[in-house]
Design a protein around this motif. Structure first.
Motif, short mmCIF file in Angstrom:
data_model
loop_
_atom_site.label_atom_id
_atom_site.label_comp_id
_atom_site.label_asym_id
_atom_site.label_seq_id
_atom_site.Cartn_x
_atom_site.Cartn_y
_atom_site.Cartn_z
N ALA A 266 0.84 -1.20 0.00
CA ALA A 266 0.00 0.00 0.00
C ALA A 266 0.88 1.25 0.00
N ARG A 267 1.95 1.22 0.76
CA ARG A 267 2.84 2.39 0.79
C ARG A 267 3.56 2.60 -0.54
N ARG A 268 3.91 1.52 -1.19
CA ARG A 268 4.54 1.66 -2.52
C ARG A 268 3.59 2.36 -3.48
N ASP A 269 2.31 1.93 -3.44
CA ASP A 269 1.30 2.58 -4.30
C ASP A 269 1.17 4.06 -3.95
N GLN A 270 1.18 4.34 -2.66
CA GLN A 270 1.04 5.73 -2.23
C GLN A 270 2.22 6.57 -2.70
N ALA A 271 3.43 5.99 -2.63
CA ALA A 271 4.62 6.73 -3.04
C ALA A 271 4.56 7.06 -4.54
N ARG A 272 4.13 6.07 -5.33
CA ARG A 272 4.00 6.31 -6.77
C ARG A 272 2.95 7.37 -7.06
N ALA A 273 1.81 7.27 -6.38
CA ALA A 273 0.74 8.25 -6.60
C ALA A 273 1.19 9.65 -6.19
N TRP A 274 1.98 9.72 -5.10
CA TRP A 274 2.49 11.00 -4.60
C TRP A 274 3.39 11.64 -5.67
N MET A 275 4.27 10.82 -6.25
CA MET A 275 5.17 11.36 -7.28
C MET A 275 4.36 11.98 -8.43
N TRP A 276 3.37 11.24 -8.92
CA TRP A 276 2.60 11.75 -10.05
C TRP A 276 1.76 12.95 -9.67
N SER A 277 1.31 12.96 -8.44
CA SER A 277 0.53 14.11 -7.99
C SER A 277 1.42 15.36 -7.95
N ASP A 278 2.68 15.19 -7.54
CA ASP A 278 3.61 16.33 -7.55
C ASP A 278 3.94 16.76 -8.98
N VAL A 279 4.04 15.77 -9.87
CA VAL A 279 4.29 16.12 -11.27
C VAL A 279 3.12 16.96 -11.81
N ARG A 280 1.91 16.51 -11.53
CA ARG A 280 0.73 17.27 -12.00
C ARG A 280 0.71 18.68 -11.41
N ASP A 281 0.97 18.77 -10.09
CA ASP A 281 0.98 20.10 -9.45
C ASP A 281 2.04 20.99 -10.08
N GLY A 282 3.24 20.40 -10.30
CA GLY A 282 4.35 21.17 -10.86
C GLY A 282 4.05 21.65 -12.27
N LEU A 283 3.45 20.77 -13.05
CA LEU A 283 3.11 21.15 -14.42
C LEU A 283 2.07 22.28 -14.43
N LEU A 284 1.07 22.14 -13.60
CA LEU A 284 0.04 23.17 -13.55
C LEU A 284 0.62 24.50 -13.09
N ALA A 286 3.80 25.47 -13.42
CA ALA A 286 4.62 26.01 -14.51
C ALA A 286 3.72 26.63 -15.57
N PHE A 287 2.61 25.99 -15.81
CA PHE A 287 1.63 26.48 -16.78
C PHE A 287 1.11 27.86 -16.38
N SER A 288 0.69 27.96 -15.10
CA SER A 288 0.07 29.24 -14.70
C SER A 288 1.12 30.31 -14.44
N ASP A 289 2.39 29.90 -14.26
CA ASP A 289 3.45 30.89 -14.06
C ASP A 289 3.91 31.52 -15.37
N ASP A 290 3.58 30.88 -16.49
CA ASP A 290 4.08 31.35 -17.78
C ASP A 290 3.21 32.49 -18.30
N PRO A 291 3.76 33.70 -18.43
CA PRO A 291 2.93 34.85 -18.81
C PRO A 291 2.31 34.71 -20.20
N GLU A 292 3.08 34.10 -21.13
CA GLU A 292 2.57 33.96 -22.49
C GLU A 292 1.35 33.03 -22.51
N ILE A 293 1.46 31.95 -21.74
CA ILE A 293 0.36 30.99 -21.67
C ILE A 293 -0.86 31.62 -20.99
N SER A 294 -0.60 32.37 -19.91
CA SER A 294 -1.72 33.01 -19.21
C SER A 294 -2.49 33.93 -20.14
N LYS A 295 -1.72 34.66 -20.95
CA LYS A 295 -2.36 35.62 -21.86
C LYS A 295 -3.20 34.87 -22.90
#
Ligand code: GDP
Length: 325
Positions: A266-284, A286-295
């Protein structure tokens, strides 16, 4: 202030409470330099983490969570355990620190040298609060706490987040009529490994018995979360306190049923899910930090809202911009 003392990992691993507080401050900080320091720290301490039992606890406001944690925490430290209490409450800023914001809620435990209580990180949306709490779990484990209680309020999505970062999820109910039981969200009941009916004392005792029977009946209709584990419904009085030890017995029985391999999986599954959740957060982010994309997003949002452009096409345009950036 020296932001990143070089001996912080050693002091943390030696169980120094000030080092632990400092580590959590780093973890909760949003400053890029602190984030880098927190990540380096977590990498260093990782081998010393993972040894605690992680217990999630949820219930509606007034169900008796803090009274129960006070009694349970005192009971566990009496057994020689070291107990850390954390909280996930993304709404704490709005409600003025409703959850664990005030240490007087757990008066004895907050003065207990074998316990450590940390209020919810107060800023941001659930994803950020949950991420910081996951990291804080690692920090308290590295500091030698062998029991981690993660409290959350019984509203919204926070239960799922807490169930995803703990080994066992306990739901605490106050006695109530059938109406109240109907208000218990099915999805939240399905997360429960242990159900606690609190306030089984005095005038409330008959109502507590009825609630326990109703909850038991409702649980029978649900798909088991873990094969081989029957979710117990335990009646306790956090105030008395009475029946607290049976909760710990149930935790131990749960651990025995899943076994070390089941818990580790169960912890291994949680660790994998945590990694992907951080990837999603980071991508979002980066997306919202980009002024060109925001515009571009402003225009595209308008276009999809007015039906000028199909949403998938607008999304593709934004993603193309992002890949070029
Ligand atoms: P929380 O909002 O879930 O943290 O609930 P609290 O622990 O603050 O408790 C809410 C109220 O219920 C307080 O007035 C408590 O004194 C009361 N309470 C908590 N546990 C018990 C109990 O076991 N029996 C009775 N009779 N009252 C309780």
């Amino acid at each position: 202030m020296t932001r990143q003392a070089h001996d912080l990992p050693e002091r943390l691993l030696a169980g120094d409470r000030r080092a632990l507080a400092k580590a959590i401050t780093l973890i909760e900080s949003t400053r890029p330099a602190d984030r880098a320091a927190a990540e380096a720290l977590l990498t260093t301490i990782l081998p010393a983490t993972g040894k605690a039992i992680r217990i999630g606890l949820s219930g509606t406001p007034g169900a008796g969570k803090s009274t129960f944690i006070e009694a349970f925490g005192q009971y566990l430290t009496g057994l020689g355990r070291r107990v850390a209490v954390l909280a996930v409450d993304p709404s704490s800023r709005r409600s003025g620190g409703s959850i664990l914001g005030d240490k007087t809620r757990m008066e004895q435990l907050s003065r207990n040298p074998a316990a450590f209580i940390r209020p919810s990180p107060s800023s941001g949306e659930l994803g950020g609060v949950a991420r910081r709490t996951r990291e804080t779990i690692l920090a308290v484990e590295a500091a030698g706490f062998d029991t981690v209680l993660v409290e959350t309020v019984g509203v919204g999505q926070s239960e799922t987040a807490v169930a995803d970062m703990t080994d066992l999820f306990a739901l605490i109910h106050a006695p109530g009529g059938g109406d109240e039981l109907q208000g218990v969200k099915r999805g939240i009941m399905e997360l429960a490994d242990i159900v606690i009916v609190n306030k089984a004392d005095g005038d409330l005792l008959p109502a507590a018995r009825r609630s326990a029977a109703d909850l038991q009946a409702a649980l029978h209709l649900m798909r088991p979360k873990h094969p081989g584990w029957t979710v117990p419904v335990l009646q306790v009085s956090a105030l008395a306190p009475r029946g607290i030890e049976q909760v710990w017995t149930a935790v131990e029985a749960f651990q025995a049923t899943l076994g070390p391999a089941g818990l580790a999986a169960a912890r291994r599954d949680q660790a994998r899910a945590w990694m992907w959740s951080d990837v999603r957060d980071g991508l979002l982010q980066a997306f919202s930090d980009d002024p060109e994309i925001s515009k571009a997003a402003q225009t595209l949002e308008r276009d999809v809202a007015t039906g000028k452009l199909p949403p998938p096409q607008a999304a593709q345009q934004l993603l193309r911009l992002f890949r070029k950036a």
